[in-house]
Design an enzyme around this catalytic site. Structure first.
Site, PDB file in Angstrom:
ATOM      1  N   SER A  60     -87.328  14.450  87.529  1.00 28.21           N
ATOM      2  CA  SER A  60     -86.456  14.564  88.862  1.00 28.21           C
ATOM      3  C   SER A  60     -85.186  13.630  88.950  1.00 28.21           C
ATOM      4  O   SER A  60     -84.416  14.038  89.617  1.00 28.21           O
ATOM      5  CB  SER A  60     -87.534  14.173  90.125  1.00 28.21           C
ATOM      6  OG  SER A  60     -87.980  12.567  89.708  1.00 28.21           O
ATOM      7  N   GLY A  97     -91.099  16.046  88.241  1.00 25.12           N
ATOM      8  CA  GLY A  97     -92.652  15.958  88.044  1.00 25.12           C
ATOM      9  C   GLY A  97     -92.792  15.922  86.490  1.00 25.12           C
ATOM     10  O   GLY A  97     -93.966  15.794  86.221  1.00 25.12           O
ATOM     11  N   ASN A 125     -92.685   9.320  85.001  1.00 24.93           N
ATOM     12  CA  ASN A 125     -93.923   9.731  85.436  1.00 24.93           C
ATOM     13  C   ASN A 125     -95.040   9.338  84.574  1.00 24.93           C
ATOM     14  O   ASN A 125     -96.039   9.290  85.429  1.00 24.93           O
ATOM     15  CB  ASN A 125     -93.768  11.140  85.879  1.00 24.93           C
ATOM     16  CG  ASN A 125     -92.837  11.597  86.759  1.00 24.93           C
ATOM     17  OD1 ASN A 125     -92.889  11.120  87.884  1.00 24.93           O
ATOM     18  ND2 ASN A 125     -91.792  12.652  86.676  1.00 24.93           N
ATOM     19  N   ASP A 208     -87.581   8.251 100.317  1.00 26.14           N
ATOM     20  CA  ASP A 208     -88.947   7.993  99.538  1.00 26.14           C
ATOM     21  C   ASP A 208     -88.865   6.681  99.016  1.00 26.14           C
ATOM     22  O   ASP A 208     -89.957   6.316  98.411  1.00 26.14           O
ATOM     23  CB  ASP A 208     -89.190   9.264  98.520  1.00 26.14           C
ATOM     24  CG  ASP A 208     -88.320   9.443  97.553  1.00 26.14           C
ATOM     25  OD1 ASP A 208     -87.119   8.537  97.649  1.00 26.14           O
ATOM     26  OD2 ASP A 208     -88.478  10.328  96.913  1.00 26.14           O
ATOM     27  N   HIS A 211     -86.083   8.197  94.836  1.00 28.33           N
ATOM     28  CA  HIS A 211     -84.995   9.130  94.302  1.00 28.33           C
ATOM     29  C   HIS A 211     -83.704   8.457  94.822  1.00 28.33           C
ATOM     30  O   HIS A 211     -83.518   8.501  95.895  1.00 28.33           O
ATOM     31  CB  HIS A 211     -85.291  10.656  94.379  1.00 28.33           C
ATOM     32  CG  HIS A 211     -86.611  11.076  93.916  1.00 28.33           C
ATOM     33  ND1 HIS A 211     -87.606  11.116  94.771  1.00 28.33           N
ATOM     34  CD2 HIS A 211     -86.770  11.628  92.669  1.00 28.33           C
ATOM     35  CE1 HIS A 211     -88.740  11.570  93.808  1.00 28.33           C
ATOM     36  NE2 HIS A 211     -88.183  11.762  92.607  1.00 28.33           N
TER      37      HIS A 211
END
Length: 234
Positions: A60, A97, A125, A208, A211
């Site tokens: 991402s 992801g 991740n 969030d 990001h």
């Protein structure tokens, strides 16, 4: 090789830890249309034959999650290249992801086109999910091996990543060391920490806390450019 700055856990970076598990849910809540658009852009983008290709292969962070088209750091790199009148075309093969395992499974169709410079940005991740370090290391090594088998002349850049210490100090330091060790072993260029000067800064990250904003992506582009610029042929 580029020297690596020692990692210091700051208060701002601790904020990053507070939101850490939101990444998994944020990256997983993609609509079918968004997923299809991402896959379509990666698979079908046509590159002019007279241009050399720089392929950004990542998650991402590379895809520019939550941002408008053109605001992710690979597209900012394209703007830098165009401003210098260099014949390079950037291809953004980021997928939100994505893990190193997922990247290993899709690398074959991503390399259907000719690629001159390959930028590998995967692993974040894995770290957030606590995937065994050896598995992450092996997957990244297999991706590098596959890329070189397809094109022995390709230039490779590996983007380093760090994670907060919620998985324990041993895991955290072991994860951080994967990237410089693989870079040295494979004699590839290393971006010490892709999120340098961005991670943990609320003003440079989306709501969030994970990001980067468009401004944050500008800094990511600068971090990449420091390594990439010397690899470009005039």
């Amino acid at each position: 090789m580029i020297s690596i700055k020692p990692f210091r856990l700051t208060r701002s970076y601790a904020l990053f830890l507070g939101f850490i598990f939101m990444l998994l849910s944020a990256c997983g809540n993609k609509t079918e249309k968004e997923k299809e658009d991402e896959k379509s852009e990666s698979e079908t983008e046509v590159v002019e034959e007279d241009n050399s290709v720089i392929l950004f292969f990542g998650d991402s962070l590379t895809a520019g999650y939550g941002l408008d088209q053109g605001e992710a750091f690979p597209e900012i790199i394209q703007e830098k290249i165009d401003s210098l009148n260099l014949n390079y075309k950037v291809v953004n093969a980021g997928l939100s992801g994505e893990t190193t395992s997922g990247g290993k499974n899709r690398i074959d169709w991503v390399l259907k086109q000719n690629v001159d410079i390959f930028v590998l940005e995967l692993g974040a991740n894995d770290g957030l999910r606590g995937i065994p370090l050896q598995e992450t290391r092996n997957n990244l090594q297999e991706i590098i091996d596959f890329v070189r088998e397809e094109n022995p002349e390709i230039k490779i850049i590996l983007a380093g990543m760090q994670i907060p210490p919620n998985m324990g100090q041993d895991y955290t330091s072991g994860f951080r060391n994967i990237f410089p060790e693989l870079a040295e072993k494979n004699e590839v260029e290393l971006i010490p920490f892709l999120l340098e000067d961005v991670a943990g800064n609320p003003e440079l990250n989306q709501t969030d806390g994970i990001h980067p904003t468009a401004e944050g992506q500008e800094i990511l582009a600068d971090n990449v450019w420091i390594v990439l610029k010397d690899m470009l042929e005039k």
